[in-house]
Design an enzyme around this catalytic site. Structure first.
Site, mmCIF file in Angstrom:
data_model
loop_
_atom_site.group_PDB
_atom_site.id
_atom_site.type_symbol
_atom_site.label_atom_id
_atom_site.label_comp_id
_atom_site.label_asym_id
_atom_site.label_seq_id
_atom_site.Cartn_x
_atom_site.Cartn_y
_atom_site.Cartn_z
ATOM 1 N N HIS A 70 0.829 -1.208 0.000
ATOM 2 C CA HIS A 70 0.000 0.000 0.000
ATOM 3 C C HIS A 70 0.865 1.262 0.000
ATOM 4 C CE1 HIS A 70 -3.484 2.595 1.011
ATOM 5 N NE2 HIS A 70 -2.527 3.332 1.529
ATOM 6 N N ASN A 126 -3.455 7.384 -12.608
ATOM 7 C CA ASN A 126 -3.968 8.677 -12.178
ATOM 8 C C ASN A 126 -3.258 9.086 -10.902
ATOM 9 O OD1 ASN A 126 -5.898 9.090 -14.251
ATOM 10 N ND2 ASN A 126 -7.289 7.652 -13.252
ATOM 11 N N GLY A 169 -8.012 12.950 -11.237
ATOM 12 C CA GLY A 169 -9.230 12.243 -10.848
ATOM 13 C C GLY A 169 -8.967 10.947 -10.111
ATOM 14 N N HIS A 214 -2.296 2.185 -8.503
ATOM 15 C CA HIS A 214 -2.756 1.125 -9.401
ATOM 16 C C HIS A 214 -2.561 1.575 -10.834
ATOM 17 C CE1 HIS A 214 -6.057 3.790 -8.348
ATOM 18 N NE2 HIS A 214 -6.517 3.586 -9.559
ATOM 19 N N HIS A 228 -4.033 1.304 -14.621
ATOM 20 C CA HIS A 228 -5.170 0.934 -15.461
ATOM 21 C C HIS A 228 -4.666 0.362 -16.780
ATOM 22 C CE1 HIS A 228 -8.334 3.348 -13.263
ATOM 23 N NE2 HIS A 228 -7.257 3.996 -12.865
HETATM 24 P P1 5GP Z 1 -8.587 5.955 -10.048
HETATM 25 O O1 5GP Z 1 -9.678 6.904 -10.423
HETATM 26 O O2 5GP Z 1 -8.234 6.056 -8.583
HETATM 27 O O3 5GP Z 1 -7.393 5.986 -10.943
HETATM 28 O O4 5GP Z 1 -9.196 4.509 -10.288
HETATM 29 C C1 5GP Z 1 -9.895 3.781 -9.338
HETATM 30 C C2 5GP Z 1 -10.703 2.768 -10.088
HETATM 31 O O5 5GP Z 1 -11.085 1.741 -9.169
HETATM 32 C C3 5GP Z 1 -11.985 3.323 -10.691
HETATM 33 O O6 5GP Z 1 -11.932 3.164 -12.105
HETATM 34 C C4 5GP Z 1 -13.083 2.503 -10.040
HETATM 35 O O7 5GP Z 1 -14.098 2.153 -10.945
HETATM 36 C C5 5GP Z 1 -12.348 1.280 -9.517
HETATM 37 N N1 5GP Z 1 -12.910 0.703 -8.309
HETATM 38 C C6 5GP Z 1 -13.263 1.378 -7.179
HETATM 39 N N2 5GP Z 1 -13.709 0.512 -6.253
HETATM 40 C C7 5GP Z 1 -13.616 -0.733 -6.801
HETATM 41 C C8 5GP Z 1 -13.923 -2.049 -6.326
HETATM 42 O O8 5GP Z 1 -14.386 -2.248 -5.204
HETATM 43 N N3 5GP Z 1 -13.700 -3.085 -7.183
HETATM 44 C C9 5GP Z 1 -13.193 -2.894 -8.425
HETATM 45 N N4 5GP Z 1 -13.000 -3.994 -9.181
HETATM 46 N N5 5GP Z 1 -12.880 -1.668 -8.909
HETATM 47 C C10 5GP Z 1 -13.102 -0.609 -8.109
HETATM 48 ZN ZN ZN Z 2 -4.278 -0.031 0.044
#
Ligand code: 5GP
Ligand code: ZN
Length: 111
Positions: free
Chosen positions: A46, A86, A92, A99, A101
């Site tokens: 983390h 991101n 956003g 993570h 994408h």
């Molecule tokens: P960020 O906007 O932080 O780059 O991306 C976070 C992503 O995590 C978002 O696209 C959102 O849809 C996804 N996400 C959030 N909560 C969960 C979850 O509980 N399970 C899964 N599989 N994706 C999640």
């Molecule tokens: Zn975490």
């Protein structure tokens, strides 16, 4: 780490199918896909974002990235894919656990 949804998924407290897992990373599908195929490569350690990454974490991210080309073939992304991280509010970022994408499975629009 408490209340981190990705830490909970990694710990198995929130069920989520894993499309890949090793000692350092899991790959799951995004809950709200922004492309036909939308995966999240999540390091098990983390930390919130690039700007908080130490040397050891940077090496983990490097190894995660190195796994992506081979994984992409197994995940249906052989035709190409977009890799996005991101960082912070302007990008956003909604989950404060770094993570990567992976988007693909179709011709992606320019951005
Ligand atoms: P960020 O906007 O932080 O780059 O991306 C976070 C992503 O995590 C978002 O696209 C959102 O849809 C996804 N996400 C959030 N909560 C969960 C979850 O509980 N399970 C899964 N599989 N994706 C999640
Ligand atoms: Zn975490």
């Amino acid at each position: 780490m408490e209340n981190c949804v990705f830490c909970k998924i990694i710990a198995g407290e929130i069920p989520s199918p894993r499309y890949f897992e090793d000692e350092e990373m899991i790959v799951i599908k995004d809950l709200e896909p922004k492309a036909k195929l939308h995966y999240l490569c999540i390091p098990k350690v983390h930390f919130a974002r690039f700007s908080e990454m130490n040397e050891e974490q940077a090496n983990i991210v490097k190894r995660c990235c190195q796994k992506i080309p081979n994984l992409a073939h197994k995940l249906g992304l052989a035709g190409g894919y977009r890799v996005i991280v991101n960082q912070g509010d302007d990008a956003g970022q909604t989950v404060q656990h770094l993570h990567i994408h992976l988007l693909g499975g179709e011709k992606l629009k320019d951005f």
